[in-house]
Design a protein around this motif. Structure first.
Motif: not given
Length: 556
Positions: A164-173, A196-215
């Motif tokens: 959650a803190q360092e991130g992971y790559s978005v899977s196809p699912r 993403n900043a343009d409002g579009g969803p992250k794509k396969v391989g994009d990085r997701v970081v969720n520091p709130a969940l880590a906390d």
């Protein structure tokens, strides 16, 4: 759009995605099979440190909540079967979400223009505060860990916190579901993490970081389950539910009062084995056992998985089991579920008479058991001592109620209740009531031999299709002697007391016309499930994970 149509659309999007994750692991001393490779690795890391199967289950669940957030997590619930490799005893943990004290039977009804109460459109009911039940997964895991854990609770979280803190790559699912569930982006927290900043969803391989969940996980690791059910996190959950345009009634008292329940495993004979599953409020154990017992005299071992006879029989037995499931199963604290009567040999024999080899019975009503004598993930784990876990965990629909708190997604499990409290003057067993746990189809299953040694563990994701998927995987391993990977990869035939649904693969579509000739209403569709299975081979274990998902089975 219904959940089934969501799933169909999703499968169209990912049908060409590689399923390299479906691997076969053979003859290992310990094994983890789950829906994402990073979650499997988190479980194996715990087992390497001397952890138990339950310890590994905690680590896997926490990691799944990070990397497969559309399916399960801290904000959901589940059912867990634990097998003790020394005593051969099975312990059942019910962490199903519960309705708030303020819930009423008319929870999902709204007045139309004429003032008549009618069910809310399903999508509106799901994406609302109305659908959020008291989450149970963390409380369930804490209780199971207290009774069967070997490592300290805090030592089961580092892998998930790191992801959650360092991130992971978005899977196809995950990428596909972000495209489909467009309403999820309306939640500000979700938008900041998964878009993403343009409002579009992250794509396969994009990085997701969720520091709130880590906390959040750091707090739960340090303080235990009470960090979720009391204090600032609980206050934010309640505030979020009440602030929705369709607010729910969840309260701080509902969260503080929640407790997981230990139940007796529901076990029955099938040929030379003992099959054990989850009792009500899940319908899974009962429906799987009823279908197996209906099929027992037909000697499926003489057939091949894609033979017309075996497909027809599996569909018809499933049809009968679903008719009884829909009529009789609910929370046993509120409804008298006639489990023993539904599995009594005389009743099974009576229902079996409805099965004809020459003709489908079509949609069938429930039997009379007074005759004398049903967004989810699944993991299976075995540790070095032969202890095992079969754990189905869920937030219900993809992304649950489409609301996030402190990095995790709130469930929409209350839509598993019947929206109509009364039908034809009869109170519905699965109607909404305060404190009640909704009926489920989750079917975590353990198979024992006559000496109560563990033979196999299996279960699936997939909503009401879980029952049929689990049933077919069991038949694959027990009747056709398939390896777990072969069993979970079998093309699917499903019947939920309606159309017979064939997975869109040549081996089954070739039988569509023959099934129609027997009277089946046949639908051919792309299907997904989320099976994982482990089976004993000599003194070791082999496993399998559904090729329709990202999961793997790995052992050491």
């Amino acid at each position: 759009m219904t959940l089934r149509r969501f799933l169909f659309a999703f499968l169209i999007l990912v049908a060409t995605a590689a399923s390299a994750a479906a691997q076969r692991a053979t003859l290992s001393r310990s094994m983890v099979a789950a829906a994402h490779p990073l979650a499997v690795e988190a479980g194996l890391e715990v087992l390497r440190k001397g952890g138990s199967a339950v310890d590994a289950a905690v680590a896997v669940q926490m990691a799944l909540g990070v990397v497969e957030p559309q399916a399960s997590g801290i904000g959901g619930g589940g059912f867990l079967l634990y097998y003790d490799g020394t005593s051969h005893a099975i312990t059942v943990y019910d962490g199903r979400e519960a309705a708030p004290a303020g819930a009423t039977p008319n929870l999902f009804l709204a007045a139309d223009a004429s003032g008549t109460l009618k069910p809310l459109p399903f999508r509106e009911a799901v994406a609302s505060g109305l659908s959020v039940g008291v989450p149970g997964a963390v409380a369930l895991l804490e209780l199971a860990h207290k009774e069967h854990g070997k490592l300290a609770w805090k030592d089961l979280f580092p892998s998930a916190i790191r992801l959650a803190q360092e991130g992971y790559s978005v899977s196809p699912r995950l990428a596909a579901w972000l495209e489909i569930i467009t309403g999820f982006r309306n939640d500000p927290a979700a938008r900041s993490i998964f878009y993403n900043a343009d409002g579009g969803p992250k794509k396969v391989g994009d990085r997701v970081v969720n520091p709130a969940l880590a906390d959040t996980m750091r707090l739960i690791a340090a303080q235990g389950a009470k960090a979720l059910y009391e204090g600032p996190i609980a206050e934010e959950i309640v505030a979020h539910v009440h602030a929705h345009v369709r607010p729910g009634t969840l309260s701080l008292a509902d969260l503080a009062d929640y407790h997981p329940i230990k139940r007796e495993a529901l076990c029955g004979p099938y040929r030379v084995w003992i099959v054990c599953g989850m009792p009500p409020p899940s319908s899974g154990g009962l429906a799987v056992l009823e279908a197996l017992e209906l099929l027992e005299p037909f000697k499926l071992s003489q057939d091949k998985p894609d033979d017309l006879r075996s497909l027809h029989l599996i569909a018809e037995a499933s049809r009968l089991a679903f008719a009884d499931r829909d009529r009789y199963v609910g929370d046993p604290a509120f409804v008298d579920v006639p489990v023993a009567k539904l599995l009594a040999p005389a009743y099974i024999a009576q229902r079996r008479k409805l099965i004809s080899l020459d003709r489908s019975m079509g949609k069938v009503g429930p039997g009379d058991p007074s005759y004398p004598e049903h967004g989810t993930s699944h993991m299976t784990i075995v540790d070095r001592w032969g202890n095992a876990v079969s754990f189905t965990t869920t937030i219900e629909a993809p992304f649950g109620a489409q609301m996030m708190v402190r990095g995790f997604i709130l469930n929409n499990e209350l839509t598993d209740f019947s929206a109509q409290p009364e039908i034809d003057g009869r109170l519905v067993a699965n109607r909404v009531q305060p404190g009640k746990r909704p009926r489920s189809s989750m079917s975590p299953t353990l198979v024992l031999d006559k000496d109560r040694r563990l033979v196999a563990a299996v279960g699936s994701a997939g909503g009401s299709r879980i029952i049929g998927d689990t049933l077919q995987a069991l038949i694959g391993m027990l009747d056709w002697n398939l390896a777990p990977q072969e069993a979970v990869s079998l093309p699917r035939i499903l019947n939920m007391n309606g159309p017979t649904i064939l997975e869109d693969v040549p081996a089954l579509t070739a039988q569509a016309d023959a099934l129609r000739a027997l009277g089946h209403e046949v639908q051919v569709s792309r299907l997904e499930s989320g099976l994982t299975a482990i089976r004993r081979v000599g003194d070791g274990w082999e496993g399998g994970a559904d090729p329709r998902r990202d999961g793997v089975a790995k052992g050491e």
